[in-house]
Structure formats: C-alpha cells, structure tokens
Design a protein around this motif. Structure first.
Motif, PDB file in Angstrom:
ATOM      1  N   THR A 251       0.808  -1.217   0.000  1.00  0.00           N
ATOM      2  CA  THR A 251       0.000   0.000   0.000  1.00  0.00           C
ATOM      3  C   THR A 251       0.842   1.268   0.000  1.00  0.00           C
ATOM      4  OG1 THR A 251      -0.129  -0.117   2.422  1.00  0.00           O
ATOM      5  CG2 THR A 251      -1.927  -1.120   1.161  1.00  0.00           C
ATOM      6  N   SER A 252       2.082   1.184   0.538  1.00  0.00           N
ATOM      7  CA  SER A 252       2.890   2.398   0.644  1.00  0.00           C
ATOM      8  C   SER A 252       4.374   2.055   0.651  1.00  0.00           C
ATOM      9  CB  SER A 252       2.531   3.151   1.935  1.00  0.00           C
ATOM     10  OG  SER A 252       3.426   4.203   2.174  1.00  0.00           O
ATOM     11  N   THR A 254       6.405   4.087   2.078  1.00  0.00           N
ATOM     12  CA  THR A 254       6.911   4.817   3.246  1.00  0.00           C
ATOM     13  C   THR A 254       6.437   4.208   4.553  1.00  0.00           C
ATOM     14  OG1 THR A 254       5.026   6.335   3.149  1.00  0.00           O
ATOM     15  CG2 THR A 254       7.017   6.994   1.951  1.00  0.00           C
ATOM     16  N   GLY A 255       5.621   3.162   4.488  1.00  0.00           N
ATOM     17  CA  GLY A 255       5.054   2.580   5.694  1.00  0.00           C
ATOM     18  C   GLY A 255       5.943   1.535   6.348  1.00  0.00           C
ATOM     19  N   ARG A 284      12.047   5.412  -4.825  1.00  0.00           N
ATOM     20  CA  ARG A 284      12.430   4.710  -3.597  1.00  0.00           C
ATOM     21  C   ARG A 284      13.532   3.666  -3.855  1.00  0.00           C
ATOM     22  NH1 ARG A 284      10.106   8.328  -1.931  1.00  0.00           N
ATOM     23  NH2 ARG A 284       8.529   8.500  -0.283  1.00  0.00           N
TER      24      ARG A 284
END
Length: 460
Positions: A251-252, A254-255, A284
């Motif tokens: 989903t991310s 950054t999570g 990323r």
C-alpha cells in the motif's frame, strides 16, 4: 553411420541386464562399487523405476546426485522411485551390505557429479546441508567421530535435497504430498532440504510452508503475494543467494511494511541475485539499493516504474559496480538527459555480461549516448534492446560499434521504425522491409567475419 560415440561393452552389458530387472536387482549385493554409477545413469535414463529403488537401497557411496540427468519418463515417478529406496530407519541384524547413502540430491544441476570425491577414505559431500546433523560442516566440528564408521553415520538423518515448485498443478501437489508423508513417516530420520523454492500465489501455501525448514532455502521465487506475507517468509530464511519477487502488493513505500522488507533484505549478506518485477519502486530505489550487499551479481528490475531520480542513484550506487546481469526492461527512459544511463553503463562495463533494456522507449539520441560505453563492455555476451523506436541508420551504427566485442554472441534488436506503415507499435509490419533489414545485418556480420554473433528480432 552417425556421429555418436559407439557404445562400450560395459554400456551394452548394462542395457542387456536392464531388460531383466529381477536379475539385476538380485545381483546388486554382489556387483563392484564402480559399476553402480553407470548402472544408475542407465536405469534413470531408461526409466527403470524398480531398479532405481533397489539401487538407492544398496548405494555404496555417501551421496547420490541426479546432476544433469533427464529422462523421457515421467520425472516425478522416477524421483518417487528413488525416494522409496531410502532406508530412513536402521535395519537391525541385517546381513546385507546395505546402503551408505546419507545425501540424496534430486535437483538437476549440470555441474554436479553423480557422487562426490572420497577424501581420505572419509564420507564427504560438497552439497551437504549446513542445517542438518549429517552436514560436512557439523561433522568437522566433531572431529572425534570416525566418519567412515557405519555405526556413527547411522545416527545422522538422511538428507533429501530438492527443489520445489508450489503451484496448482495436480502432479506437483501429489509429489509434494508424497514427500511430506515420507518425512513424517521417518520420525526424524529424514531431513527434507528444500534449496530452491518457487511459489505461485503465496496465500494458498501458508500451511504447507510450516512443514518446511526454510533455513535450507537459498533460492526463493514468489509470484503473487502481499509484501507483509513476503516479510514473514523472509524472516525464516538466513542465507538466500537469489530472491525473485513478482506482482507483490503493497500500500505504501513509506510505511512499516516496506521498512520491514528493507530490514529483511539487509540481513541477506549472501544475496547475489535480486529480481523484482511489477514491484513499484518510484523514487524509492535508493532505499532498496542501500541495504543490498556490494557483491551483487544480478539485478533485474523490469516493470518497476523507475524514475529519472532512480536511474541517477542507480548509476552512482556501489552495490551495482560488479554486476554481471542487469535488466531494466519496461521502464520508460525517454528523458533528454541520458547522463545517468551513460554513467551506469560505464561503471558496469568491466563486469557486465547480460544487458536487457527492452521496451524502454529508447530513441536514436538515447542509444547514441550509450554506444561508446557499450563498446567498452568487453565481457558482454547478450544484449537485448527489443521494442524500442530505433531507425535503421542507428541500428547499423550500433552493429559497427559492437563488432569488436568478441564475447558478444547474441543481440536481440528492435524492428526499425521504417518497417511500420504508421506509428511505431501500432502500425502494420511490412515483412518485406523487415526481410531487407535482416539480410543487410547478416551481410555486414559476414563481411566483418563475425558470423558467430547472432542478431535476432521478434516479429508478430
């Protein structure tokens, strides 16, 4: 007369014996050790299942590897026959010679001998599992043990080395069920060592994976899974050499889940090959590359939605300095500034052997900036840049610059844009024009005495 080597008297004798399986099975207790290897090879290639079972039961060496052997018979049936021959429980008060086999390797490996060299009359296997008590590594730690002693060896579990592909195929599921049943029946006398594990749709096999010792796995490939499930799987592994992930949902970037994934990768000090496809890494990539070991040999990142920023970091990253294979296919490279890609090629020119940049929207100007760097890749063996809008004049220029690369044997090139009647990839292919292109490239290679360099294209 054909060009095949004539059969030796030994070959003829073995094939004659295999026509009567009961006789050869009865004689296994009497034949010399030296005959077991050619007999096993002939029995495997001929699909003699009963003989294979009997050979394993009487195998006089410490290890047995199928190596490069392939058979026209149903492969799983032959493997089952060999597993059925394993003596996983000790035979008491037996007068037979019995099997000394402690490592049965069912993986196909072209570089693997049928049995390992015997070292100073002591049992040894180069492929023994580091996580089994029968391992050569563990036995070195207990040097007081007489490795040639059958009594001592019987205390160690027998190792069964396999590669497993977990998918919906009925034959695969049947074989896996047979394997797990055999291990359960052995009551700890059989160690299932899965070195190569391929999983299609991870969520369907969570219960099965609980029955495997994932410490043994050094090659993992997963297609269709959540990144959270991947993290759970990786947490049970220690020394992966190769990791391939495709169509992983997250989903991310950054999570916590992605951070956990990076933490798991950072533990993999032995990782030499990483393949991430359909794995969104936009802006990323730097976080991923920083946790990888610096001895990485293979890096495949197709369909990863890499940005200009990602390419710039990739070009300067020390983790890619020794790459032998690089696959950046299906990542658009349509920027005017080609300096990152050019720098990347220069930095890997000393080691690169395989390069794939298919379907990247690479134009003449982009490839022109790469020609000089590519011409310095002296170890390049395969170059694939298919499905890019390149003109015929640029294709000729590329060929001329690559001719000095003597190790380069295969080039998969794009169909030049003039072979299409309308917009590239959308228009109808003019096969007559394509035939002209192929003839011209072939003539140039012959004139340069580089007929060993194969230029190939793909057409619908």
């Amino acid at each position: 007369m054909d060009d095949k080597d004539p059969a030796t008297l030994l070959d003829l004798a073995i094939h004659s014996l295999l026509k009567n399986e009961p006789i050869i099975i009865q004689s296994l207790e009497e034949i010399p050790r030296e005959l077991f290897i050619p007999l096993f090879t002939a029995a495997f290639l001929g699909g003699h299942k009963k003989t294979l079972t009997a050979i394993v039961k009487a195998w006089p060496f410490f290890c047995l590897h199928i190596g490069k052997l392939r058979s026209h018979e149903t492969h799983c049936a032959l493997l089952k026959a060999m597993i059925d021959g394993l003596q996983v429980l000790p035979v008491l008060n037996s007068s037979s010679r019995g099997s000394k086999l402690k490592v049965l390797d069912l993986r196909q490996d072209a570089d693997c001998r049928t049995t390992c060299f015997q070292i100073r009359n002591k049992s040894f296997c180069f492929h023994s599992c580091s996580y089994s008590q029968t391992s050569s590594h563990r036995r070195r730690e207990h040097s007081t043990v007489n490795l040639g002693s059958e009594v001592q060896l019987s205390r160690y579990p027998t190792e069964l080395l396999v590669g497993l592909s977990l998918n919906s195929n009925l034959r695969t599921r049947t074989f896996l069920s047979f394997l797990l049943s055999k291990v359960e029946q052995s009551s700890g006398s059989l160690h299932l060592c899965c070195r190569d594990l391929q999983i299609y749709k991870l969520s369907d096999y969570n219960d099965t994976l609980k029955l495997l010792n994932l410490l043994c796995t050094d090659h993992l490939a997963v297609d269709k899974a959540s990144l959270n499930d991947i993290n759970t799987l990786l947490s049970q592994m220690v020394h992966l050499d190769s990791l391939s992930l495709s169509k992983i949902t997250l989903t991310s970037l950054t999570g916590k889940i992605f951070k956990s994934f990076l933490t798991q990768l950072e533990r993999m000090d032995n990782l030499q090959e990483l393949n991430l496809s359909f794995f969104c890494l936009t802006n990323r990539l730097h976080r991923l590359l920083r946790v990888l070991p610096r001895n990485l040999n293979y890096l495949d990142l197709p369909f990863c939605e890499l940005s200009y920023r990602d390419f710039r970091f990739l070009s300067q990253c020390p983790q890619v300095a020794h790459l032998k294979r690089l696959n950046l296919s299906n990542n658009p490279i349509s920027w005017e500034d080609c300096e990152p890609l050019q720098t990347l090629m220069e930095n890997v020119s000393g080691t690169l052997q395989y390069l794939e940049i298919n379907h990247c929207l690479i134009t003449d100007s982009t490839i022109f900036s790469l020609i000089q760097a590519l011409s310095h890749c002296s170890h390049l063996r395969v170059l694939s840049f298919a499905s890019n809008p390149i003109t015929m004049s640029m294709l000729i220029r590329i060929l001329q610059n690559l001719l000095p690369l003597m190790e380069l044997k295969y080039v998969i090139y794009p169909i030049p844009v003039h072979c299409y009647e309308r917009w590239y990839f959308q228009g109808i292919l003019d096969r007559q024009k394509l035939a002209g292109v192929q003839a011209q490239l072939k003539a140039m290679l012959q004139a340069a005495q580089r007929s060993d360099m194969n230029w190939i294209t793909f057409s619908e």
